[in-house]
Design a protein around this motif. Structure first.
Motif, PDB file in Angstrom:
ATOM      1  N   TYR A 145       0.832  -1.209   0.000  1.00 36.80           N
ATOM      2  CA  TYR A 145       0.000   0.000   0.000  1.00 36.80           C
ATOM      3  C   TYR A 145       0.871   1.265   0.000  1.00 36.80           C
ATOM      4  O   TYR A 145       0.659   2.195  -0.785  1.00 36.80           O
ATOM      5  CB  TYR A 145      -0.913   0.003   1.221  1.00 36.80           C
ATOM      6  CG  TYR A 145      -1.664   1.309   1.413  1.00 36.80           C
ATOM      7  CD1 TYR A 145      -2.761   1.643   0.601  1.00 36.80           C
ATOM      8  CD2 TYR A 145      -1.265   2.212   2.396  1.00 36.80           C
ATOM      9  CE1 TYR A 145      -3.418   2.841   0.781  1.00 36.80           C
ATOM     10  CE2 TYR A 145      -1.930   3.408   2.577  1.00 36.80           C
ATOM     11  CZ  TYR A 145      -3.007   3.721   1.778  1.00 36.80           C
ATOM     12  OH  TYR A 145      -3.683   4.914   1.943  1.00 36.80           O
TER      13      TYR A 145
ATOM     14  N   TRP B  87       2.636   1.729  -3.201  1.00 35.56           N
ATOM     15  CA  TRP B  87       1.696   2.301  -4.182  1.00 35.56           C
ATOM     16  C   TRP B  87       1.472   3.785  -3.912  1.00 35.56           C
ATOM     17  O   TRP B  87       1.464   4.611  -4.818  1.00 35.56           O
ATOM     18  CB  TRP B  87       0.375   1.521  -4.115  1.00 35.56           C
ATOM     19  CG  TRP B  87      -0.712   2.108  -4.979  1.00 35.56           C
ATOM     20  CD1 TRP B  87      -0.848   1.985  -6.325  1.00 35.56           C
ATOM     21  CD2 TRP B  87      -1.807   2.903  -4.523  1.00 35.56           C
ATOM     22  NE1 TRP B  87      -1.961   2.662  -6.755  1.00 35.56           N
ATOM     23  CE2 TRP B  87      -2.572   3.239  -5.664  1.00 35.56           C
ATOM     24  CE3 TRP B  87      -2.220   3.355  -3.267  1.00 35.56           C
ATOM     25  CZ2 TRP B  87      -3.726   4.015  -5.587  1.00 35.56           C
ATOM     26  CZ3 TRP B  87      -3.361   4.131  -3.189  1.00 35.56           C
ATOM     27  CH2 TRP B  87      -4.110   4.461  -4.327  1.00 35.56           C
ATOM     28  N   LYS B  88       1.302   4.100  -2.594  1.00 31.32           N
ATOM     29  CA  LYS B  88       1.097   5.502  -2.195  1.00 31.32           C
ATOM     30  C   LYS B  88       2.321   6.333  -2.550  1.00 31.32           C
ATOM     31  O   LYS B  88       2.210   7.460  -3.042  1.00 31.32           O
ATOM     32  CB  LYS B  88       0.852   5.609  -0.696  1.00 31.32           C
ATOM     33  CG  LYS B  88      -0.593   5.504  -0.243  1.00 31.32           C
ATOM     34  CD  LYS B  88      -1.440   6.585  -0.812  1.00 31.32           C
ATOM     35  CE  LYS B  88      -1.939   7.534   0.234  1.00 31.32           C
ATOM     36  NZ  LYS B  88      -2.914   8.489  -0.328  1.00 31.32           N
TER      37      LYS B  88
ATOM     38  N   LYS C 211       4.502   5.741  -4.811  1.00 32.01           N
ATOM     39  CA  LYS C 211       4.570   5.899  -6.262  1.00 32.01           C
ATOM     40  C   LYS C 211       3.653   7.024  -6.708  1.00 32.01           C
ATOM     41  O   LYS C 211       4.028   7.906  -7.503  1.00 32.01           O
ATOM     42  CB  LYS C 211       4.182   4.583  -6.945  1.00 32.01           C
ATOM     43  CG  LYS C 211       4.264   4.660  -8.470  1.00 32.01           C
ATOM     44  CD  LYS C 211       3.768   3.383  -9.109  1.00 32.01           C
ATOM     45  CE  LYS C 211       3.772   3.535 -10.630  1.00 32.01           C
ATOM     46  NZ  LYS C 211       3.181   2.368 -11.292  1.00 32.01           N
ATOM     47  N   ASN C 212       2.389   7.005  -6.172  1.00 31.29           N
ATOM     48  CA  ASN C 212       1.436   8.077  -6.517  1.00 31.29           C
ATOM     49  C   ASN C 212       1.927   9.434  -6.030  1.00 31.29           C
ATOM     50  O   ASN C 212       1.770  10.455  -6.698  1.00 31.29           O
ATOM     51  CB  ASN C 212       0.059   7.786  -5.901  1.00 31.29           C
ATOM     52  CG  ASN C 212      -0.673   6.694  -6.654  1.00 31.29           C
ATOM     53  OD1 ASN C 212      -0.271   6.332  -7.762  1.00 31.29           O
ATOM     54  ND2 ASN C 212      -1.731   6.163  -6.065  1.00 31.29           N
TER      55      ASN C 212
END
Length: 455
Positions: free
Chosen positions: A54, A57-58, A60-61
């Motif tokens: 998570y 992913w966060k 990366k965003n």
């Protein structure tokens, strides 16, 4: 293979001796605890893996958002730089245009003055008067563009000096009375006698404000009245608050245009612009000047019933100034004065030298700053008229060079003043006075009479 089946209680299981049952109970309990721990560990590991995925992913965003934000900031910085370059280019363009227009306009106004002085025929007099009016109108137009440009770019200074509000009002009234008569208007000034005659403030900007407002009132009023009220609001030992009001009985301003009239290049409507002319900059300049001096302009108007502009400014109280009439020059003081004119423009050379010779002055001409310095070094002059923008060294540099060997001879700057110039800056180079081109001939002669060496 044999399968063991456990009952509810191990005590009933006959395969094991009784002595070993308690041990087996504890072992199975331990095994049960280990399984729970194992399950919990698996859950925790799964949760940590999930959290890791998570956050990855966060992250990366977040990185993508940071890159997007950086791109937007860069784009905004580029847009800002473009806007600043465009603003600077516009200011430089307006400054250059207004500066360049002043040079030929100086010739138009100067030659017109010379022709009027040369006893023209009656029919020619009318033409020359019209030419003079057109020249002055164009000069006012150029001055407004230059003033607007200075205010927009921040090239302005508040210059405080001692002045009399009574004399300032008298001069403004005298300069505008003919314009009011041409529109069949009465021009009335009411100045409160309780106001001290020794104020400290920027009287030049105050004059600009009042001249703009009164000229505007006269322009939009015909067969009517224009009233100027200057009243004392309050006073203490060091500061005085003064209320200024300019009222006319002219065409008025529509209610939906009251705010728009203070915007740049706005005159309310195309019809008004075509009928009355003008740049639409006057009130914008007034608003900015009033705010620079610490006030706020107010407007009241009704269509067909006239308009009132008002504002309040404060001034320090200075040394007492005696009442005096407007200074006049003595023409006899000009005769035989030796003047060095440092000017590269041929038409200006012709106009200025002729104006000097008409008052019986002796004029020498230098076309460059270097030539001006050399003549000043080798000859004695009663006054030097120094253009600022010259081929080779500038007028300011030439003045500095002259001051290394001559501290006495008065030097008067002649300049179609540009965006980066102001009176204080020019005086700092060793000049004694500044004459702005195009100039009023009477002011030109008066300054020479005041500044030239006494014989």
């Amino acid at each position: 293979m044999r399968t063991l089946t456990f009952n509810y209680s191990l005590a009933n299981f006959s395969l094991f001796p009784k002595g070993i049952l308690p041990f087996l109970d504890n072992s199975i309990f331990a095994i049960s605890i280990s399984r729970v721990n194992l399950i919990l560990i698996v859950i925790m590991i799964s949760a940590l893996i999930g959290l890791g995925i998570y956050f990855a992913w966060k992250n990366k965003n977040l990185k993508e958002n940071v890159f997007i934000l950086e791109d937007k900031i860069l784009a905004l910085e580029l847009d800002k730089e473009k806007a600043e370059r465009a603003f600077k280019s516009r200011n430089e363009f307006l400054s250059t245009v207004s500066h360049e227009l002043r040079t030929p306009l100086n010739a138009i106004i100067g030659i017109t003055h010379l022709l009027i002085e040369d006893n023209p025929k009656k029919a020619q007099e009318n033409y020359l008067t019209s030419l003079q009016f057109s020249g002055e109108y164009l000069l006012d137009f150029i001055n407004q563009i230059l003033e607007y440009n200075k205010l927009e770019s921040g090239h302005f200074q508040v210059e405080n000096s001692n002045f009399s509000i009574f004399e300032l009002a008298k001069k403004i009234e005298k300069s505008l009375i003919a314009q009011a008569k041409s529109k069949n208007d009465s021009l009335q000034f009411e100045v409160d006698s309780e106001i001290p005659n020794n104020l400290i403030g920027d009287h030049v900007k105050l004059s600009q404000i009042l001249l703009n407002l009164i000229t505007n009132a006269i322009k939009f009023t015909e067969n009517g009245e224009v009233k100027v009220a200057i009243k004392l609001l309050s006073i203490n030992k060091h500061v005085v608050f003064i209320y200024f009001e300019v009222t006319d009985t002219g065409i008025g301003i529509p209610e939906d245009k009251l705010e728009a009239v203070f915007e740049s290049f706005s005159q309310g409507s195309v019809e008004i612009n075509r009928k009355y002319g003008g740049t639409g900059l006057g009130l914008n300049i007034v608003k900015k000047l009033v705010e620079i001096l610490g006030g706020k302009i107010k407007l009241e108007s009704k269509m067909g019933h006239g308009t009132t502009f008002s504002f309040v400014l404060n001034f320090s109280i200075g040394d007492e100034i005696p009442f005096s009439e407007e200074k006049k020059y003595d023409p006899s003081k000009l005769a035989d004065k030796k003047i060095l004119l440092v000017e590269d423009n041929k038409i200006n050379q012709m106009v200025i030298s002729k104006m000097l010779e008409n008052k019986k002055m002796i004029c020498s001409i230098a076309e460059t700053g270097e030539e001006g310095v050399e003549l000043a070094k080798n000859k004695n002059y009663d006054l030097i008229l120094m253009d600022i923008h010259l081929p080779g060294i500038s007028g300011t540099t030439a003045t500095e060079n002259i001051r290394t060997f001559d501290k006495e001879t008065p030097i008067v700057a002649l300049t179609a003043i540009s965006l980066d110039e102001n009176r204080e800056m020019l005086l700092s180079f060793g000049m004694n006075e500044v004459i702005t081109k195009p100039f009023n001939p009477e002011d030109f002669y008066r300054i020479i009479a005041e500044k030239a060496k006494m014989n």
